[in-house]
Scaffold this motif. Structure first.
Motif, PDB file in Angstrom:
ATOM      1  N   ASN A 215       0.381   1.302   4.700  1.00 55.99           N
ATOM      2  CA  ASN A 215      -0.694   2.250   4.940  1.00 55.99           C
ATOM      3  C   ASN A 215      -1.181   2.834   3.615  1.00 55.99           C
ATOM      4  N   ASN A 216      -2.474   3.099   3.521  1.00 56.54           N
ATOM      5  CA  ASN A 216      -2.976   3.704   2.294  1.00 56.54           C
ATOM      6  C   ASN A 216      -2.439   5.116   2.155  1.00 56.54           C
ATOM      7  N   LEU A 217      -1.928   5.412   0.989  1.00 57.84           N
ATOM      8  CA  LEU A 217      -1.445   6.762   0.733  1.00 57.84           C
ATOM      9  C   LEU A 217      -2.566   7.588   0.119  1.00 57.84           C
ATOM     10  N   SER A 218      -2.575   8.844   0.427  1.00 56.61           N
ATOM     11  CA  SER A 218      -3.516   9.741  -0.239  1.00 56.61           C
ATOM     12  C   SER A 218      -3.064   9.890  -1.696  1.00 56.61           C
ATOM     13  N   VAL A 219      -3.945  10.434  -2.538  1.00 54.66           N
ATOM     14  CA  VAL A 219      -3.623  10.560  -3.955  1.00 54.66           C
ATOM     15  C   VAL A 219      -2.348  11.397  -4.144  1.00 54.66           C
ATOM     16  N   SER A 220      -2.226  12.488  -3.391  1.00 60.74           N
ATOM     17  CA  SER A 220      -1.054  13.350  -3.581  1.00 60.74           C
ATOM     18  C   SER A 220       0.221  12.659  -3.099  1.00 60.74           C
ATOM     19  N   GLU A 221       0.090  11.899  -2.001  1.00 63.49           N
ATOM     20  CA  GLU A 221       1.260  11.160  -1.516  1.00 63.49           C
ATOM     21  C   GLU A 221       1.694  10.095  -2.517  1.00 63.49           C
ATOM     22  N   ARG A 222       0.695   9.477  -3.159  1.00 67.30           N
ATOM     23  CA  ARG A 222       1.000   8.403  -4.099  1.00 67.30           C
ATOM     24  C   ARG A 222       1.866   8.896  -5.261  1.00 67.30           C
ATOM     25  N   SER A 223       1.704  10.150  -5.615  1.00 68.09           N
ATOM     26  CA  SER A 223       2.534  10.667  -6.708  1.00 68.09           C
ATOM     27  C   SER A 223       3.944  11.003  -6.211  1.00 68.09           C
ATOM     28  N   MET A 224       4.103  11.125  -4.875  1.00 70.31           N
ATOM     29  CA  MET A 224       5.408  11.501  -4.323  1.00 70.31           C
ATOM     30  C   MET A 224       6.271  10.320  -3.896  1.00 70.31           C
ATOM     31  N   TYR A 225       5.620   9.287  -3.358  1.00 65.36           N
ATOM     32  CA  TYR A 225       6.381   8.185  -2.776  1.00 65.36           C
ATOM     33  C   TYR A 225       6.007   6.860  -3.399  1.00 65.36           C
ATOM     34  N   PRO A 226       7.014   6.039  -3.689  1.00 65.54           N
ATOM     35  CA  PRO A 226       6.676   4.679  -4.104  1.00 65.54           C
ATOM     36  C   PRO A 226       6.101   3.912  -2.907  1.00 65.54           C
ATOM     37  N   THR A 227       5.297   2.903  -3.161  1.00 63.21           N
ATOM     38  CA  THR A 227       4.807   2.073  -2.052  1.00 63.21           C
ATOM     39  C   THR A 227       5.576   0.762  -1.962  1.00 63.21           C
ATOM     40  N   ALA A 228       6.283   0.391  -3.043  1.00 64.00           N
ATOM     41  CA  ALA A 228       7.072  -0.849  -3.014  1.00 64.00           C
ATOM     42  C   ALA A 228       8.506  -0.552  -3.422  1.00 64.00           C
ATOM     43  N   TYR A 229       9.456  -1.166  -2.723  1.00 61.54           N
ATOM     44  CA  TYR A 229      10.878  -0.962  -2.999  1.00 61.54           C
ATOM     45  C   TYR A 229      11.538  -2.332  -3.138  1.00 61.54           C
ATOM     46  N   THR A 230      12.391  -2.468  -4.153  1.00 56.52           N
ATOM     47  CA  THR A 230      13.012  -3.767  -4.415  1.00 56.52           C
ATOM     48  C   THR A 230      14.533  -3.695  -4.252  1.00 56.52           C
ATOM     49  N   PHE A 231      15.085  -4.697  -3.574  1.00 55.52           N
ATOM     50  CA  PHE A 231      16.530  -4.730  -3.329  1.00 55.52           C
ATOM     51  C   PHE A 231      17.067  -6.132  -3.577  1.00 55.52           C
ATOM     52  N   ASP A 232      18.392  -6.278  -3.433  1.00 58.73           N
ATOM     53  CA  ASP A 232      18.978  -7.609  -3.588  1.00 58.73           C
ATOM     54  C   ASP A 232      18.406  -8.571  -2.551  1.00 58.73           C
ATOM     55  N   ARG A 233      18.081  -8.005  -1.388  1.00 62.94           N
ATOM     56  CA  ARG A 233      17.510  -8.839  -0.330  1.00 62.94           C
ATOM     57  C   ARG A 233      16.833  -7.917   0.675  1.00 62.94           C
ATOM     58  N   VAL A 234      15.679  -8.318   1.178  1.00 66.85           N
ATOM     59  CA  VAL A 234      15.107  -7.605   2.325  1.00 66.85           C
ATOM     60  C   VAL A 234      14.897  -8.625   3.448  1.00 66.85           C
ATOM     61  N   PHE A 235      15.147  -8.185   4.677  1.00 66.22           N
ATOM     62  CA  PHE A 235      15.038  -9.083   5.833  1.00 66.22           C
ATOM     63  C   PHE A 235      13.886  -8.631   6.725  1.00 66.22           C
TER      64      PHE A 235
END
Ligand code: ADP
Ligand code: MG
Length: 334
Positions: free
Chosen positions: A47-67
């Protein structure tokens, strides 16, 4: 990060995330999926984040594996747990955790992983006639920092004992020697029944309690080959179905709740601290002794023990806050 760390550095915890499909209830209230696994390692918030949300939350998260939500539990096992779980056959302790909010799929995931592991261990034993193997199984539940035996009808809380050689042990915990696969399945039904008996007395027990199933493998060479250290091996693998992670965030969020006497889930909070410390390397004090869960698991966490954590999450928009908390926990663990 992978288990076989380079240059003998402290080996990392293998962290994966499993997205489940939207469930019936979510579909009925026209909830929508907000998360997508864009490759084997990255999950994004769509979902598109508002500008203020974008500074608070990452939009992509990286792990050893995602299912992705269409992955089977078999696949989650093969790529997210098997390598860690099967080290027990070589005498190394291991723990596999399911972490996530209530109804995100912890029990669904962990029960499959437990059965696949035991089945693979039986296959391994069949292929290794040169050794004698003994499998022992025990099961317990931690609720409000009190430990209960899931293989016994006796509900008396069990005490933890400090054994100078074996570390922390659970006094009077039933330990069954497994005769075969069917015996293992029978014991799983006993656990399930014991767990349900507990639920009728304790409100929402399954979201507040931790379940630990543990398998201990002893093996010895059939023929004693001189002074060989590997002639006798013992190790334990723990399958840990944690309390709903909303318990940790709730109790962290509001000091007020603590004053009201609402119980903090000490074991879940302490586990978070222990895992964060372990994932940062070997320096500093690790507060294993601050909770029952971490005391019981101490010899299977850190040191040369192997750990995998599978974080389960709902894709639904209504759960986005809890899902972010889960991803934050997962990020701290890797
Ligand atoms: P938790 O233990 O985290 O509270 P459960 O494992 O009990 O959650 O899952 C809640 C419900 O969702 C169960 O009915 C379960 O069968 C279903 N479920 C969980 N994960 C999946 C999945 N990946 N695919 C299909 N159904 C799932
Ligand atoms: Mg559950």
């Amino acid at each position: 990060e992978l288990m076989q760390g380079p240059s003998g550095r402290e080996e990392k915890i293998f962290v994966s995330v499993r997205l489940r499909p939207l469930n019936e209830k979510e579909i009925q209230r026209n909830d929508v999926s907000e998360w997508e696994c864009i490759n084997d390692n990255t999950i994004i918030y769509r979902n598109n984040l508002s500008v203020s949300e974008r500074s608070m939350y990452p939009t992509a998260y990286t792990f050893d594996r995602v299912f992705r939500s269409d992955c089977s539990t078999r696949q989650v096992y093969e790529e997210g747990a098997k390598e860690v779980a099967l080290v027990v056959v070589s005498g190394i302790n291991a723990s596999i955790f399911a972490y996530g909010q209530t109804s995100s799929g912890k029990t669904y995931t962990m029960s499959g992983i437990t059965e696949y592991t035991v089945s693979d261990i039986y296959d391994y034993i069949e292929q290794h006639n040169e050794r004698n193997f003994l499998l022992k199984f025990s099961a317990m539940e931690i609720y409000n920092e009190s430990v209960r035996d899931l293989l016994s009808a006796d509900n008396t809380p069990l005490r933890l004992l400090d054994d100078p050689e074996r570390g922390t042990t659970v006094e009077k915990l039933t330990e069954e020697t497994l005769r075969d696969w069917n015996h293992f399945k029978e014991l799983l039904s006993v656990c399930e029944a014991q767990r349900q008996i507990g639920e009728t007395f304790l409100n929402e027990a399954s979201s507040r309690s931790h379940q630990i199933l543990r398998l201990t493998i002893e093996s010895s060479a059939r023929e004693f080959l001189g002074n060989d250290k590997s002639s006798s091996l013992t190790a334990t693998v723990n399958f840990v179905d944690l309390a709903g992670s909303e318990r940790a965030s709730q109790s962290l969020a509001a000091g007020a709740r603590l004053k009201e006497g609402c119980h903090i889930n000490r074991s879940l909070l302490t586990l978070g601290t222990v895992i964060r410390k372990l994932s940062k390397g070997r320096n500093g004090h690790v507060p294993f002794r601050d909770s029952k869960l971490t005391r019981i698991l101490q010899s299977s966490l850190g040191g040369n023990a192997k750990t995998a954590i599978i974080c389960t999450m709902s894709p639904a928009r209504t759960h986005v806050e809890q899902s972010r908390n889960t991803l934050l926990f997962a990020s701290c663990a890797k």
